[in-house]
Scaffold this motif. Structure first.
Motif, PDB file in Angstrom:
ATOM      1  N   GLY A  92     -78.910 -38.774 -15.749  1.00  0.00           N
ATOM      2  CA  GLY A  92     -78.409 -38.770 -17.127  1.00  0.00           C
ATOM      3  C   GLY A  92     -77.446 -39.899 -17.392  1.00  0.00           C
ATOM      4  O   GLY A  92     -76.858 -39.985 -18.479  1.00  0.00           O
ATOM      5  N   THR A 107     -79.683 -38.258 -28.679  1.00  0.00           N
ATOM      6  CA  THR A 107     -79.838 -37.756 -27.292  1.00  0.00           C
ATOM      7  C   THR A 107     -81.174 -38.221 -26.728  1.00  0.00           C
ATOM      8  O   THR A 107     -82.074 -38.646 -27.456  1.00  0.00           O
ATOM      9  N   ALA A 109     -84.124 -37.313 -23.431  1.00  0.00           N
ATOM     10  CA  ALA A 109     -84.508 -36.336 -22.411  1.00  0.00           C
ATOM     11  C   ALA A 109     -84.434 -36.984 -21.030  1.00  0.00           C
ATOM     12  O   ALA A 109     -84.743 -38.179 -20.894  1.00  0.00           O
ATOM     13  N   LEU A 110     -84.015 -36.204 -20.042  1.00  0.00           N
ATOM     14  CA  LEU A 110     -84.004 -36.739 -18.671  1.00  0.00           C
ATOM     15  C   LEU A 110     -85.443 -36.943 -18.216  1.00  0.00           C
ATOM     16  O   LEU A 110     -86.336 -36.225 -18.669  1.00  0.00           O
ATOM     17  N   SER A 113     -87.472 -33.889 -17.350  1.00  0.00           N
ATOM     18  CA  SER A 113     -87.878 -32.899 -18.366  1.00  0.00           C
ATOM     19  C   SER A 113     -88.765 -33.513 -19.461  1.00  0.00           C
ATOM     20  O   SER A 113     -89.116 -32.854 -20.429  1.00  0.00           O
ATOM     21  N   LEU A 114     -89.108 -34.787 -19.290  1.00  0.00           N
ATOM     22  CA  LEU A 114     -89.913 -35.454 -20.338  1.00  0.00           C
ATOM     23  C   LEU A 114     -91.397 -35.446 -19.963  1.00  0.00           C
ATOM     24  O   LEU A 114     -91.737 -35.783 -18.823  1.00  0.00           O
ATOM     25  N   ARG A 118     -93.559 -39.514 -25.416  1.00  0.00           N
ATOM     26  CA  ARG A 118     -93.415 -38.654 -26.605  1.00  0.00           C
ATOM     27  C   ARG A 118     -92.978 -39.488 -27.810  1.00  0.00           C
ATOM     28  O   ARG A 118     -92.105 -40.356 -27.696  1.00  0.00           O
ATOM     29  N   GLN A 120     -91.360 -39.320 -31.722  1.00  0.00           N
ATOM     30  CA  GLN A 120     -90.553 -38.419 -32.567  1.00  0.00           C
ATOM     31  C   GLN A 120     -90.135 -39.161 -33.828  1.00  0.00           C
ATOM     32  O   GLN A 120     -89.845 -40.365 -33.766  1.00  0.00           O
ATOM     33  N   SER A 133     -90.379 -42.229 -26.467  1.00  0.00           N
ATOM     34  CA  SER A 133     -89.720 -42.099 -25.158  1.00  0.00           C
ATOM     35  C   SER A 133     -90.792 -42.089 -24.087  1.00  0.00           C
ATOM     36  O   SER A 133     -91.842 -41.462 -24.277  1.00  0.00           O
ATOM     37  N   ARG A 135     -91.337 -41.934 -19.636  1.00  0.00           N
ATOM     38  CA  ARG A 135     -90.762 -41.847 -18.283  1.00  0.00           C
ATOM     39  C   ARG A 135     -91.360 -42.988 -17.462  1.00  0.00           C
ATOM     40  O   ARG A 135     -92.584 -43.151 -17.456  1.00  0.00           O
ATOM     41  N   THR A 144     -85.727 -42.737 -18.129  1.00  0.00           N
ATOM     42  CA  THR A 144     -86.311 -42.503 -19.450  1.00  0.00           C
ATOM     43  C   THR A 144     -85.958 -43.701 -20.311  1.00  0.00           C
ATOM     44  O   THR A 144     -84.792 -44.074 -20.408  1.00  0.00           O
ATOM     45  N   GLN A 146     -86.247 -45.113 -24.123  1.00  0.00           N
ATOM     46  CA  GLN A 146     -86.539 -44.686 -25.498  1.00  0.00           C
ATOM     47  C   GLN A 146     -86.351 -45.883 -26.417  1.00  0.00           C
ATOM     48  O   GLN A 146     -85.304 -46.529 -26.390  1.00  0.00           O
TER      49      GLN A 146
END
Ligand code: ADP
Length: 471
Positions: A92, A107, A109-110, A113-114, A118, A120, A133, A135, A144, A146
Motif C-alpha cells: 500500500g 483511493t 486497490a492493492l 485485491s484487484l 478494471r 471506473q 487500474s 495489476r 497497482t 492506476q
C-alpha cells in the motif's frame, strides 16, 4: 373533403413513421458516438499503463523511493495524458501519486485485491474522470498502476451532439410532414379528377369517359376499369331502351288492331250475327298473339334478372325430340310441306329441363314450318357425337342472307317484319331458344343459304356417365 383527409392521414402516418425512425436513429447515433469515444479513451488508458510499466521495468532499480518518485515526476510530465496516474506496491506504499489525485484523495486497490484490470468512472470536483487500474509485476513484486483521463471534453462533445439532434429533429420532422402532405395530395389529385368526372356521368349520359393517365400504375388501371364498366353499362342501358321500345311497338300493333276491329263492329250496327262472330274471332286471335308476346317478354325479362330458373334432371333427349317432332309434324303438314324424323331408338341421356328443351326445339321446328313455302320439306334428326347430343332441324325454305345470320338471335330481329308478323312471329323465338340452350351449357348453330334453306343445330352436353343414368 374526403380526398383531403386521405392526404392528411397519409401525411400523418408518414410523419409518425419518420418521427419514430428519426428518434431511433438519434438514440442509436448518440450511443454509437459515446461507445467510440469510450473506445478511444480506453485505448489511450491502456497505452499509458503500458508506458508506466515499461518505465518501471527500467527504473525500479533506483536506490531510493525518493529517486523513484522524482523519476516518475519527470516521466509524468513527458508522458501522454499528463500526470494523472498513481502507483502503489503490495503493502500500500505509494511509489507515485500525482497531485490532483492526491488532493482528491483517490483511493487505489492493492494488487492482491484487484482483478487483473478494471475501468471506473468517477466525478471529482465537477470533473468526470475515467480510471483504469491494472495489476503489474516488475522484478518479482506486484504493483497497482492506476491512470485517469479527463472526460470533460468527451462529454461536452456528446452534449453538443445531443443538442444538434434535438434541434434538427423538429425541423426535419416539419420538412418531412410538409413534403409528405404535398406528395400525398399530388398523388391523390388524379383520384379527385376521376371523382369529378364520375359525378358528370348519369344513366342518361353514360357517354363521357374518364381520361386515362398513361402512368402504368393503379390509377391508370382504375380509370381503364371504370371506363370498361361504363361501356358495359352503356351497352346494357342501350339494350334495355331498345328492348322497351321494341316491346311497346310490338304490343301496340295487335292492341290497336283489336281496338279497330271492335270499334268497327260496334259502329256499324246493321251487322249480321255471323259478322259479329267473325269480328270476335279476329279479336280473339289478336288477343292470343298479344298474350304470346307478353309471355315471351316476361320469360326473357325473368331470364335477364336471373329469376327464371330451369330445373335440370336426367332426361332422355330422344323422348324430348320425338315429342317435339310429333307436335311439329302437324304444323309442317298443315302448311303443305313434308316432314321426316330420324331419332335413335335407344335413349340418350342428358341433364336437362325437358319441358324447356322441348320448347326450344319447337321454336326451331315452328320457324322451319313458317319459313318453308308449301311443297318444301323439313328434316328433324338427333345423334350423339363428340360428347354432345346434337338435334338438327333442316328445311328447304327461304333461307337467311349471310349478313342477317349475325342478327337472327337478337331480340325482335326479323329479316322480313311483315312476313314474320303475318306468320305470327314477334322476333323473340330464337332469343328464347338460345337462352334455354345456353342455360343447358349448350349452343345453337345455324347454316343457311338464301333461297335454298336453313339448318339449325341444337347441341347439349351428354351426361358424364351415359350408362349410369339409364334407369
Ligand atoms: P320470329 O318470331 O320472327 O320467327 P325468331 O326469333 O324465331 O322470330 O326468328 C328471327 C328471324 O330469323 C325470323 O324473323 C326470320 O327472319 C329468321 N328465321 C328464323 N328461322 C328461320 C328459318 N328456318 N328460315 C328462314 N328464316 C328464319
Amino acid at each position: 373533403m374526403k380526398g383531403g383527409s386521405i392526404g392528411f392521414r397519409l401525411a400523418a402516418w408518414y410523419c409518425a413513421v419518420f418521427a419514430l425512425g428519426l428518434a431511433a436513429f438519434g438514440v442509436a447515433a448518440w450511443f454509437a458516438m459515446r461507445a467510440s469515444i469510450y473506445h478511444a479513451i480506453d485505448d489511450e488508458l491502456r497505452d499509458r499503463i503500458r508506458g508506466v510499466t515499461l518505465f518501471m521495468e527500467n527504473q525500479i532499480s533506483a536506490p531510493s523511493l525518493a529517486e523513484i518518485r522524482d523519476e516518475f515526476r519527470e516521466h509524468s510530465v513527458l508522458g501522454p495524458g499528463g500526470d494523472l496516474f498513481q502507483v502503489c506496491d503490495q503493502s500500500g506504499q505509494w511509489l507515485y501519486r500525482s497531485v490532483p489525485l492526491e488532493n482528491a484523495n483517490v483511493t487505489i486497490a492493492l494488487p492482491a485485491s484487484l482483478p487483473a484490470s478494471r475501468f471506473q468512472d468517477m466525478r471529482i470536483e465537477n470533473h468526470r474522470l475515467r480510471f483504469y487500474s491494472q495489476r503489474i509485476a516488475v522484478d518479482g513484486k506486484e504493483y497497482t498502476v492506476q491512470v485517469a483521463s479527463l472526460m470533460t471534453e468527451a462529454y461536452e462533445a456528446l452534449e453538443r451532439f445531443r443538442l444538434i439532434l434535438l434541434l434538427a429533429a423538429p425541423v426535419l420532422l416539419l420538412l418531412a410532414s410538409a413534403g409528405g402532405y404535398w406528395l400525398s395530395t399530388r398523388a391523390l389529385a388524379p383520384v379527385d379528377a376521376i371523382s369529378r368526372m364520375a359525378q358528370r356521368i348519369s344513366i342518361e349520359s353514360l357517354e363521357p369517359r374518364l381520361s386515362v393517365p398513361q402512368t402504368g400504375d393503379q390509377l391508370q388501371r382504375l380509370s381503364e376499369t371504370l371506363n370498361a364498366m361504363l361501356s358495359r353499362l352503356a351497352f346494357s342501358v342501350r339494350r334495355m331502351k331498345q328492348f322497351t321500345a321494341d316491346a311497346s311497338h310490338e304490343l301496340r300493333a295487335p292492341v290497336s288492331l283489336i281496338r279497330t276491329t271492335a270499334e268497327v263492329a260496334v259502329q256499324r250496327r246493321d251487322r249480321s250475327a255471323g259478322e259479329y262472330l267473325q269480328a270476335l274471332e279476329e279479336i280473339l286471335e289478336q288477343a292470343a298473339e298479344t298474350s304470346q308476346v307478353v309471355e315471351s317478354l316476361m320469360l326473357l325479362a325473368r331470364a335477364d334478372s336471373g329469376k327464371q330458373v330451369l330445373e335440370a334432371a336426367p332426361a332422355d333427349i330422344c323422348a324430348i325430340v320425338r315429342s317435339a317432332s310429333d307436335q311439329g309434324e302437324k304444323l309442317i303438314r298443315n302448311r303443305g310441306s313434308k316432314c321426316s324424323a330420324q331419332i335413335p331408338e335407344d335413349p340418350i341421356w342428358i341433364q336437362a329441363d325437358a319441358e324447356a328443351l322441348r320448347r326450344a326445339l319447337l321454336i326451331l321446328i315452328d320457324n322451319a314450318a313458317k319459313y318453308t313455302p308449301a311443297g318444301g320439306s323439313v328434316a328433324i334428326r338427333l345423334e350423339a357425337r363428340g360428347g354432345l347430343a346434337v338435334a338438327s332441324v333442316s328445311d328447304t325454305g327461304i333461307g337467311i342472307a349471310k349478313e342477317d345470320l349475325a342478327h337472327i338471335f337478337d331480340r325482335f330481329w326479323r329479316a322480313d317484319k311483315a312476313r314474320s308478323r303475318e306468320q305470327g312471329g314477334a322476333g323473340l323465338g330464337l332469343s328464347i331458344a338460345k337462352w334455354i340452350v345456353e342455360t343447358h351449357r349448350g349452343s345453337i348453330d345455324v347454316k343457311s343459304e338464301l333461297g335454298r334453306g336453313s339448318a339449325f343445330y341444337l347441341s347439349v352436353p351428354l351426361r358424364h356417365s351415359n350408362a349410369a343414368a339409364n334407369p
